[in-house]
Design a protein around this motif. Structure first.
Motif, PDB file in Angstrom:
ATOM      1  N   ASN A  46       0.833  -1.067   0.068  1.00  0.00           N
ATOM      2  CA  ASN A  46       0.217  -0.122  -0.113  1.00  0.00           C
ATOM      3  C   ASN A  46       0.802   1.296  -0.011  1.00  0.00           C
ATOM      4  O   ASN A  46       2.280   1.279   0.006  1.00  0.00           O
ATOM      5  N   PHE A  47       0.109   2.478   0.044  1.00  0.00           N
ATOM      6  CA  PHE A  47       1.083   3.628  -0.264  1.00  0.00           C
ATOM      7  C   PHE A  47       0.515   4.824   0.535  1.00  0.00           C
ATOM      8  O   PHE A  47      -1.021   4.645   1.007  1.00  0.00           O
ATOM      9  N   THR A  48       1.261   5.820   0.867  1.00  0.00           N
ATOM     10  CA  THR A  48       0.960   6.938   1.550  1.00  0.00           C
ATOM     11  C   THR A  48       1.882   8.150   1.094  1.00  0.00           C
ATOM     12  O   THR A  48       2.855   7.932   0.295  1.00  0.00           O
ATOM     13  N   SER A  49       1.593   9.472   1.543  1.00  0.00           N
ATOM     14  CA  SER A  49       2.461  10.438   1.709  1.00  0.00           C
ATOM     15  C   SER A  49       3.481  10.386   2.465  1.00  0.00           C
ATOM     16  O   SER A  49       3.377   9.380   3.532  1.00  0.00           O
ATOM     17  N   VAL A 103       9.124  10.862   7.309  1.00  0.00           N
ATOM     18  CA  VAL A 103       8.179   9.526   7.918  1.00  0.00           C
ATOM     19  C   VAL A 103       6.879   9.541   7.023  1.00  0.00           C
ATOM     20  O   VAL A 103       6.575  10.478   6.375  1.00  0.00           O
ATOM     21  N   PRO A 104       6.622   8.289   6.918  1.00  0.00           N
ATOM     22  CA  PRO A 104       5.281   8.096   6.185  1.00  0.00           C
ATOM     23  C   PRO A 104       4.117   8.978   7.080  1.00  0.00           C
ATOM     24  O   PRO A 104       4.281   9.081   8.399  1.00  0.00           O
ATOM     25  N   SER A 105       3.103   9.196   6.343  1.00  0.00           N
ATOM     26  CA  SER A 105       2.056  10.324   7.011  1.00  0.00           C
ATOM     27  C   SER A 105       0.981   9.082   7.802  1.00  0.00           C
ATOM     28  O   SER A 105       0.103   9.746   8.444  1.00  0.00           O
ATOM     29  N   GLY A 111      10.675   5.196  -0.963  1.00  0.00           N
ATOM     30  CA  GLY A 111      10.328   6.477  -1.517  1.00  0.00           C
ATOM     31  C   GLY A 111      10.081   6.063  -3.156  1.00  0.00           C
ATOM     32  O   GLY A 111      11.128   5.590  -3.676  1.00  0.00           O
ATOM     33  N   ALA A 112       9.323   6.590  -3.711  1.00  0.00           N
ATOM     34  CA  ALA A 112       8.957   6.684  -5.256  1.00  0.00           C
ATOM     35  C   ALA A 112       9.853   7.442  -6.072  1.00  0.00           C
ATOM     36  O   ALA A 112       9.864   7.323  -7.170  1.00  0.00           O
ATOM     37  N   ALA A 166      10.547  18.982   3.261  1.00  0.00           N
ATOM     38  CA  ALA A 166      10.299  20.165   4.112  1.00  0.00           C
ATOM     39  C   ALA A 166       9.806  21.589   3.244  1.00  0.00           C
ATOM     40  O   ALA A 166       9.088  22.575   3.504  1.00  0.00           O
ATOM     41  N   ALA A 167      10.126  21.551   1.943  1.00  0.00           N
ATOM     42  CA  ALA A 167       9.665  22.588   0.923  1.00  0.00           C
ATOM     43  C   ALA A 167       8.487  22.285   0.366  1.00  0.00           C
ATOM     44  O   ALA A 167       7.959  22.874  -0.795  1.00  0.00           O
ATOM     45  N   ASP A 168       7.758  21.209   0.913  1.00  0.00           N
ATOM     46  CA  ASP A 168       6.238  20.763   0.614  1.00  0.00           C
ATOM     47  C   ASP A 168       6.336  20.166  -0.861  1.00  0.00           C
ATOM     48  O   ASP A 168       5.289  20.354  -1.439  1.00  0.00           O
ATOM     49  N   HIS A 169       7.467  19.411  -1.397  1.00  0.00           N
ATOM     50  CA  HIS A 169       7.347  18.677  -2.422  1.00  0.00           C
ATOM     51  C   HIS A 169       6.965  17.367  -2.246  1.00  0.00           C
ATOM     52  O   HIS A 169       7.468  16.594  -1.098  1.00  0.00           O
ATOM     53  N   PRO A 170       5.846  16.977  -2.715  1.00  0.00           N
ATOM     54  CA  PRO A 170       5.518  15.356  -2.546  1.00  0.00           C
ATOM     55  C   PRO A 170       6.227  14.394  -2.964  1.00  0.00           C
ATOM     56  O   PRO A 170       7.050  14.264  -3.858  1.00  0.00           O
ATOM     57  N   ILE A 171       6.407  13.354  -1.998  1.00  0.00           N
ATOM     58  CA  ILE A 171       6.927  12.150  -2.388  1.00  0.00           C
ATOM     59  C   ILE A 171       5.986  10.887  -1.927  1.00  0.00           C
ATOM     60  O   ILE A 171       5.554  10.932  -0.792  1.00  0.00           O
ATOM     61  N   ARG A 172       5.946   9.982  -2.863  1.00  0.00           N
ATOM     62  CA  ARG A 172       5.054   8.860  -2.301  1.00  0.00           C
ATOM     63  C   ARG A 172       5.957   7.458  -1.754  1.00  0.00           C
ATOM     64  O   ARG A 172       7.004   7.448  -2.365  1.00  0.00           O
ATOM     65  N   CYS A 173       5.464   7.061  -0.747  1.00  0.00           N
ATOM     66  CA  CYS A 173       5.987   6.309   0.030  1.00  0.00           C
ATOM     67  C   CYS A 173       5.131   4.748   0.007  1.00  0.00           C
ATOM     68  O   CYS A 173       4.040   4.635   0.083  1.00  0.00           O
ATOM     69  N   ILE A 174       5.814   3.783  -0.452  1.00  0.00           N
ATOM     70  CA  ILE A 174       5.171   2.348  -0.891  1.00  0.00           C
ATOM     71  C   ILE A 174       5.681   1.499   0.129  1.00  0.00           C
ATOM     72  O   ILE A 174       7.022   1.671   0.699  1.00  0.00           O
ATOM     73  N   ARG A 175       4.873   0.795   1.033  1.00  0.00           N
ATOM     74  CA  ARG A 175       5.124  -0.185   1.854  1.00  0.00           C
ATOM     75  C   ARG A 175       4.869  -1.552   1.610  1.00  0.00           C
ATOM     76  O   ARG A 175       3.729  -1.951   0.925  1.00  0.00           O
ATOM     77  N   ILE A 176       5.759  -2.499   1.545  1.00  0.00           N
ATOM     78  CA  ILE A 176       5.657  -3.648   1.085  1.00  0.00           C
ATOM     79  C   ILE A 176       5.665  -4.884   2.375  1.00  0.00           C
ATOM     80  O   ILE A 176       6.942  -4.710   2.979  1.00  0.00           O
TER      81      ILE A 176
END
Length: 238
Positions: free
Chosen positions: A18-21, A37-39, A151-152, A182-192
């Motif tokens: 699954n994934f999150t920001s 950290v994951p949200s 991180g994607a 910190a500059a509010d650029h998104p990164i998707r986090c995948i959890r396996i």
């Protein structure tokens, strides 16, 4: 190059992913300030999201994530297990034990605070060589289930974004990711998810990562190696 996973069965991948920001941490004594950290707002991996993770045939092995079943230890030392894993020159890094219900698992040995999602730097590679480093092979020794967080967005892309004027001379690292988030650029986090006896091979010098035992009730230990593995060296779980 973004996060690419070697798999042939979309359903098998989605069943364990699954994934999150992500977000940065401030004022939490358990974490370093600025840690990524994951949200926690985990979402199922959609068919389209799984398709986006598909590794093209030309993906360099050094940037590829594989979910695998390493050979089980059979009385021999873990240092010698690499002889059966496709790279006899692999470097054994040791084990790490994680307590249950940890959002991330790696700490700073100097003060014990968790560092969050991070980049490894065993090979100390500059920007132009960052995609050529060794991959980390990990085996879950149990007794509990755990996760690998990834991180994607790759280290070279983040380095270019954070240091647009001189990225080619930089050594991409964890601080670049912290500045990027910190500059509010998104990164998707995948959890396996990884059950005992399961493992991964991942470019941890190239992709943001850490372990997790979130929502798990048992501790788990992981054994780690660094090496060069061809795609498909070990049996895939997906």
């Amino acid at each position: 190059m973004p996060l690419h996973v070697a798999f042939t069965d979309h359903d098998a991948l989605r069943a364990r992913c699954n994934f999150t920001s992500v977000r940065t941490v401030s004022g939490d004594p358990a974490f370093e300030d600025g840690a990524v950290v994951p949200s926690r707002q985990w979402q199922p991996l959609s068919e389209a999201a799984a398709q986006a993770l598909t590794a093209p045939p030309w993906t360099p092995p050094s940037t590829l994530v594989e979910i695998v079943r390493p050979p089980a230890p059979t009385g021999e030392s873990l240092e010698d297990l690499a002889q059966h894993m496709g790279d006899g020159q692999a470097q054994y890094l040791g084990q790490a034990l994680a307590k249950p219900d940890m959002l991330t698992t790696t700490d700073n040995y100097q003060d014990g605070r968790l560092i969050g999602l991070h980049l490894d730097n065993w090979d100390k590679l500059k920007y132009g060589q960052k995609a050529t480093g060794r991959r980390r092979l990990a085996l879950n020794l149990g007794p509990g289930t755990r996760y690998i967080l990834l991180g994607a967005l790759d280290a070279q892309a983040v380095c270019r974004a954070v240091h647009p004027e001189d990225y080619a001379h930089r050594y991409p690292g964890t601080d670049d990711y912290r500045a990027h988030v910190a500059a509010d650029h998104p990164i998707r986090c995948i959890r396996i998810r990884l059950a005992p006896g399961e493992g991964y091979i991942a470019p941890t010098e190239y992709l943001l990562h850490d372990g997790s035992t979130e929502d798990q009730v048992e501790p788990s230990a992981m054994a780690f190696w660094l090496g060069h593995w061809h795609r498909g060296t070990l049996p895939s779980l997906v």
